[in-house]
Structures are given as structure tokens and as C-alpha cells.
Scaffold this active site. Structure first.
Site, PDB file in Angstrom:
ATOM      1  N   LYS A  85       0.834  -1.207   0.000  1.00  0.00           N
ATOM      2  CA  LYS A  85       0.000   0.000   0.000  1.00  0.00           C
ATOM      3  C   LYS A  85       0.870   1.259   0.000  1.00  0.00           C
ATOM      4  CE  LYS A  85      -1.465   2.442   3.217  1.00  0.00           C
ATOM      5  NZ  LYS A  85      -1.861   2.962   4.505  1.00  0.00           N
ATOM      6  N   ASP A  93      -6.231   0.714   0.923  1.00  0.00           N
ATOM      7  CA  ASP A  93      -6.220   0.850   2.384  1.00  0.00           C
ATOM      8  C   ASP A  93      -7.586   0.417   2.904  1.00  0.00           C
ATOM      9  OD1 ASP A  93      -7.994   2.875   1.847  1.00  0.00           O
ATOM     10  OD2 ASP A  93      -6.877   4.439   2.888  1.00  0.00           O
TER      11      ASP A  93
END
Ligand code: SF4
Length: 217
Positions: A122, A140
């Protein structure tokens, strides 16, 4: 509601119309300061991260300056951030590796980025997309939840959701769509009490808490 290709297209159109070019909330002035802010943002709100970095960055905005800190000094710098002990270790390790392996620069390559302490998929995607302009979708908690609720992507892991979103969203919009989904999760589609009554996607959402007639293409 069966979420057809036409419905997914309409969901994305409304997200774009609502959030347009809204970007990251994190304050940064360089790829390095962005990387630091994104590492700090795990389990911590962006608002809190901005308070911490506003204090830190005037003195600690390069890997050279950061490695001069001891671990306990770094812990003090970020003590009001969740998981600060782990993050302090990662920040020092990351700054050290930038200096020893990458000439003090944040690398643009995905594999190089994820080789750094504290940098997962991420974080690497956010840095590549926001700092360097590569098309990327960072999944996320908001992107994951909103995508699942809309059935835009139904995977049960961030990696699967990322792959599905990349198929349904045109590449030119990957980075922008990542922000649309984050902002929608922050402002309207909250984890506990989604504000379906004011949601611009109400009649194209299969998870809406309010029953309305489904949108027809
Ligand atoms: S209608 Fe409700 S569940 Fe669906 S996207 Fe909007 S806020 Fe989330």
C-alpha cells in the site's frame, strides 16, 4: 441488486463527479517526506500525522538528518502516533537503507520500495502514484470497504481488490479513483454508520441501508 458493468461505470462516474481531483490529505514536500508521512499513517489518522510531521519536518526532512537521531529520540518525535515504537525503528531503518542502497533518494521502482523497512504494497503504491505520478491503486481500509460495499471489487484481501479494481477502472484513472474511494469512505461510507441517506451512490449501491429503486442504465 446485480452489479453489472453499467452499474460499476455509473458508480465510478458519480465518485468522480463528487470527489474530482481531491488528493492526499497528508502534508509533504518531497518523495522522502511523503514516504515518512505514509509510513506514519498506518493505524493513525492523517490529521494526527500532519500534526507530527509539522513538528518534525523543519528539522528532519532528509534521510541524512533522520539517521543522526537515536532510536529513543525518534520514538520521542513520534510518540503520539499509533505503533510509534515499531514506526521509529522502521523510519530509521528506511532512512539508513536509502543512504546505503539508493544514494539517499526514494526509489521509484516498486520492488525497491517494498524492500525498505516499514514499506508494504500500500505504501509503495501511494508513493509511486502521488510522488512520481505512476498509475497505481493503493488499497487501504477505506478503499477495501467501499469497493466491497459497492461490489466494485469483491475480493477478500487488499491484493485481490487491487487486481479487480485495476480491471474495472481505466488505467488513466487508477490514481484518482484511489482517492475517490478514500474520500468516500472518510466522508460518507463510514465503517460503522454509513451515511446512506446522503450518499450520491445510494441507488447504485447493493449495500445501501435504505431501500430505493435501483438506477437503470
Ligand atoms: S449507499 Fe451507503 S453503503 Fe452504499 S456506498 Fe453509499 S454510504 Fe456506502
Amino acid at each position: 441488486m446485480r452489479v453489472t458493468k453499467a452499474i460499476k461505470k455509473e458508480q465510478l462516474r458519480r465518485l468522480e463527479e463528487t470527489y474530482k481531483d481531491e488528493g492526499t490529505m497528508l502534508h509533504y514536500t518531497s518523495p522522502f517526506t511523503l514516504l515518512v508521512a505514509v509510513i506514519l499513517s498506518a493505524q493513525c489518522t492523517d490529521k494526527r500525522v500532519n500534526i507530527i510531521t509539522a513538528r518534525m519536518f523543519p528539522r528532519l526532512d532528509t534521510p541524512q538528518k533522520m539517521v543522526a537521531l537515536s532510536l529513543s529520540d525518534m520514538e520521542k518525535e513520534i510518540h503520539d502516533c499509533g505503533l510509534y515504537k515499531n514506526k521509529a525503528k522502521n523510519l530509521l531503518g528506511m532512512a539508513h537503507e536509502l543512504l546505503t542502497k539508493f544514494n539517499g533518494e526514494v526509489p521509484e521502482d516498486f520492488d525497491d520500495l517494498v524492500s525498505l523497512p516499514g514499506v508494504g504494497r500500500k505504501t509503495a503504491n501511494v508513493v509511486r502514484s502521488v510522488a512520481f505520478g505512476y498509475p497505481a491503486i493503493a488499497v487501504d481500509t477505506h478503499v477495501f470497504r467501499v469497493s466491497n460495499r459497492l461490489k466494485l471489487a469483491i475480493g477478500d484481501t487488499p491484493e485481490k481488490v487491487e487486481e479487480e479494481l485495476k480491471k474495472v477502472i481505466p488505467m488513466k484513472n487508477w490514481s484518482r479513483a484511489h482517492h475517490w474511494l478514500i474520500w468516500h469512505g472518510r466522508r460518507i461510507c463510514h465503517a460503522r454508520n454509513p451515511k446512506c441517506q446522503v450518499c450520491p451512490l445510494l441507488n447504485v449501491c447493493p449495500s445501501a441501508m435504505i431501500k430505493v429503486s435501483a438506477w437503470k442504465p
